[in-house]
Design a protein around this motif. Structure first.
Motif, PDB file in Angstrom:
ATOM      1  N   GLN A 114      56.330  70.038 -20.693  1.00 28.35           N
ATOM      2  CA  GLN A 114      56.254  71.257 -21.490  1.00 28.35           C
ATOM      3  C   GLN A 114      55.783  70.945 -22.907  1.00 28.35           C
ATOM      4  O   GLN A 114      56.453  70.247 -23.649  1.00 28.35           O
ATOM      5  CB  GLN A 114      57.615  71.945 -21.546  1.00 28.35           C
ATOM      6  N   GLY A 115      54.593  71.412 -23.247  1.00 27.99           N
ATOM      7  CA  GLY A 115      54.064  71.231 -24.588  1.00 27.99           C
ATOM      8  C   GLY A 115      53.103  70.077 -24.761  1.00 27.99           C
ATOM      9  O   GLY A 115      52.520  69.926 -25.842  1.00 27.99           O
ATOM     10  N   GLY A 116      52.931  69.246 -23.731  1.00 32.54           N
ATOM     11  CA  GLY A 116      52.041  68.106 -23.941  1.00 32.54           C
ATOM     12  C   GLY A 116      51.804  67.286 -22.694  1.00 32.54           C
ATOM     13  O   GLY A 116      52.053  67.724 -21.570  1.00 32.54           O
ATOM     14  N   TRP A 117      51.326  66.059 -22.946  1.00 35.29           N
ATOM     15  CA  TRP A 117      50.964  65.138 -21.873  1.00 35.29           C
ATOM     16  C   TRP A 117      51.540  63.760 -22.150  1.00 35.29           C
ATOM     17  O   TRP A 117      51.593  63.312 -23.300  1.00 35.29           O
ATOM     18  CB  TRP A 117      49.439  65.013 -21.768  1.00 35.29           C
ATOM     19  N   ARG A 118      51.950  63.078 -21.096  1.00 37.54           N
ATOM     20  CA  ARG A 118      52.331  61.669 -21.154  1.00 37.54           C
ATOM     21  C   ARG A 118      51.165  60.869 -20.584  1.00 37.54           C
ATOM     22  O   ARG A 118      50.717  61.115 -19.459  1.00 37.54           O
ATOM     23  CB  ARG A 118      53.587  61.446 -20.317  1.00 37.54           C
ATOM     24  N   VAL A 119      50.671  59.912 -21.360  1.00 36.92           N
ATOM     25  CA  VAL A 119      49.611  59.017 -20.906  1.00 36.92           C
ATOM     26  C   VAL A 119      50.189  57.607 -20.834  1.00 36.92           C
ATOM     27  O   VAL A 119      50.738  57.099 -21.815  1.00 36.92           O
ATOM     28  CB  VAL A 119      48.397  59.048 -21.854  1.00 36.92           C
ATOM     29  N   ASP A 120      50.067  56.980 -19.692  1.00 38.24           N
ATOM     30  CA  ASP A 120      50.643  55.660 -19.428  1.00 38.24           C
ATOM     31  C   ASP A 120      49.503  54.724 -19.025  1.00 38.24           C
ATOM     32  O   ASP A 120      48.837  54.957 -18.016  1.00 38.24           O
ATOM     33  CB  ASP A 120      51.674  55.777 -18.303  1.00 38.24           C
ATOM     34  N   ILE A 121      49.279  53.674 -19.815  1.00 39.87           N
ATOM     35  CA  ILE A 121      48.188  52.727 -19.573  1.00 39.87           C
ATOM     36  C   ILE A 121      48.773  51.350 -19.287  1.00 39.87           C
ATOM     37  O   ILE A 121      49.559  50.823 -20.079  1.00 39.87           O
ATOM     38  CB  ILE A 121      47.246  52.651 -20.785  1.00 39.87           C
ATOM     39  N   GLN A 122      48.405  50.766 -18.163  1.00 42.36           N
ATOM     40  CA  GLN A 122      48.883  49.442 -17.789  1.00 42.36           C
ATOM     41  C   GLN A 122      47.971  48.380 -18.398  1.00 42.36           C
ATOM     42  O   GLN A 122      46.778  48.329 -18.108  1.00 42.36           O
ATOM     43  CB  GLN A 122      48.914  49.301 -16.274  1.00 42.36           C
ATOM     44  N   CYS A 123      48.537  47.540 -19.255  1.00 42.93           N
ATOM     45  CA  CYS A 123      47.748  46.485 -19.904  1.00 42.93           C
ATOM     46  C   CYS A 123      47.600  45.280 -18.974  1.00 42.93           C
ATOM     47  O   CYS A 123      48.402  45.069 -18.062  1.00 42.93           O
ATOM     48  CB  CYS A 123      48.426  46.018 -21.194  1.00 42.93           C
ATOM     49  N   ARG A 124      46.580  44.493 -19.236  1.00 39.38           N
ATOM     50  CA  ARG A 124      46.483  43.183 -18.594  1.00 39.38           C
ATOM     51  C   ARG A 124      47.344  42.195 -19.376  1.00 39.38           C
ATOM     52  O   ARG A 124      47.671  42.411 -20.535  1.00 39.38           O
ATOM     53  CB  ARG A 124      45.025  42.712 -18.590  1.00 39.38           C
ATOM     54  N   GLU A 125      47.676  41.085 -18.723  1.00 40.17           N
ATOM     55  CA  GLU A 125      48.459  40.064 -19.418  1.00 40.17           C
ATOM     56  C   GLU A 125      47.706  39.506 -20.617  1.00 40.17           C
ATOM     57  O   GLU A 125      48.311  39.068 -21.600  1.00 40.17           O
ATOM     58  CB  GLU A 125      48.834  38.937 -18.455  1.00 40.17           C
TER      59      GLU A 125
END
Length: 411
Positions: A229-240
């Motif tokens: 509600q009200g926005g977005w969650r952005v989840d980025i998986q990094c490399r080691e």
């Protein structure tokens, strides 16, 4: 003892006024048991970030039963998105829109809203409850359990005498340390970046959860974005090999968000964090005297796949309230001790199950084995002709759906 210090009695002391601690107090109140919450933070605490945005149906039901109207309030102020999409290296391999929110008893399968809103509504419920006494600026310092009860002292010198204590004071739990419990588990070798992004009210995106395997415009990194509600969650998986601190810097995270959500979202990032996921459980959930019960992150930390963190903590809190209720009404000490000990056994098994389930998803996403890579590639190639292959790609990152076999609720 100085004038500013106090000594008081309470049937139950709850350490922590996060969602888990407040659930414990509300669940105790629903069973006619008074409690005192001791919270380390001040009343005007700052709780940045959306954090636990995904509230499962079992959690909504628990909150509704503990304080009628509370679960429904979360639903009314959250959103229930109905579309799921998954892409593999830029190609869509799965898409499904559900006709309704599902669920039963008037509650949907889930709702999605910022955790700070959930906490606000729970605080309102606590203020409406006569049997809950909340103390801010009261970090627990010592916990001393005996056969007759528990003495809790805060850093400010206040002393509380209680029958039982629920330790819901988070990952750095003082209560856990005081009963001699220790965390055991692992930490992800690579980091993850999580960002909150405000919705564009003039041109909002469709409310859909989208997962990218090997996003071609982000260097082949996995990316998830989901609305709340009200926005977005952005989840980025990094490399080691990545430098997550540099990636999380404003120009870089803004560029990645613009790539994922669209150029109009470039300057709408409101919060960003980078961290490694811990997969740990306490070696015990109850003290030797059967007087102190751990709940939530005081007893376990999981990778977020399947949204097992706050939801499992709420299940802990409700189970703790139930066990304490039976123990307080028991005529025989052995019966009371047995009920608390059983809580410890059940919730530790549940924690171990959830750790394994989240770990299964984490291994699936990070796994470098040729078998894992081949299975994902072949499933992507088959998705156009065989829908279950695309559905598997969509579902596998979240781990198994079945709940722990020893619990009534899913988590």
């Amino acid at each position: 003892m100085s004038d500013s210090e106090q000594q008081a009695d309470a049937p139950v002391v709850v350490a922590g006024a996060g969602p888990v601690g407040m659930t414990a107090a509300l669940a105790l109140d629903a069973r006619g048991i008074d409690s005192t919450i001791l919270e380390a933070d001040p009343e005007d605490r700052d709780r940045p970030g959306s954090r636990a945005i995904y509230v499962h149906k079992d959690t909504l039901r628990t909150l509704e039963q503990s304080h009628p109207g509370l679960g429904q309030r979360l639903v009314d102020n959250g959103i229930t998105w109905s579309t799921r999409r998954t892409l593999f290296r830029g190609k869509e391999v799965f898409a499904r829109t559900y006709p309704d929110r599902g669920g039963d008893g008037g509650l949907p399968h889930f709702t999605s809203l910022p955790q700070v809103w959930t906490e606000e509504y729970m605080l309102d419920a606590i203020e409406e409850s006569d049997g809950i006494d909340l103390h801010w600026d009261s970090p627990v310092d010592t916990v001393d359990a005996s056969d007759d009860g528990v003495t809790v002292e805060t850093e400010g010198g206040d002393v509380w005498e209680a029958e039982y204590v629920v330790g819901a004071d988070g990952a750095g739990s003082t209560v856990r340390k005081e009963i001699g419990a220790e965390f055991d588990g692992t930490e992800s070798p690579n980091s993850f970046i999580i960002a909150d992004v405000d919705e564009d009210p003039d041109n909002p995106r469709k409310q859909e959860r989208v997962f990218h395997y090997d996003h071609p415009e982000l260097g082949g990194r996995n990316v998830l974005f989901v609305p709340f509600q009200g926005g977005w969650r952005v989840d980025i998986q990094c490399r080691e090999s990545d430098d997550p601190e540099r990636m999380a810097e404003e120009p870089n995270i803004n560029r990645m968000v613009a790539t994922v959500l669209g150029e109009r979202y470039r300057d709408r990032v409101t919060w960003v964090s980078e961290y490694k996921f811990k997969q740990v459980t306490a070696d015990r959930m109850v003290d030797d005297r059967n007087r102190v019960l751990l709940a939530g992150e005081a007893g376990h930390l999981f990778a977020p796949f399947g949204a097992r963190g706050m939801n499992s903590g709420v299940a802990d809190a409700d189970a703790a309230a139930s066990a304490i209720s039976v123990a307080l009404n028991a005529d025989v000490r052995e019966t009371a001790d047995g009920e608390i000990a059983e809580y410890g056994i059940r919730r530790q098994k549940a924690a171990e199950y959830n750790r394994a389930a989240a770990g299964q998803a984490l291994e699936y996403l990070q796994g470098d084995s040729i078998v894992t890579k081949t299975k994902k590639r072949l499933a992507a190639e088959l998705a156009d002709y065989y829908e279950p292959a695309g559905e598997w790609l969509d579902d596998a990152p979240y781990g198994p759906h079945e709940g722990p076999p020893v619990t009534i609720g899913q988590y």
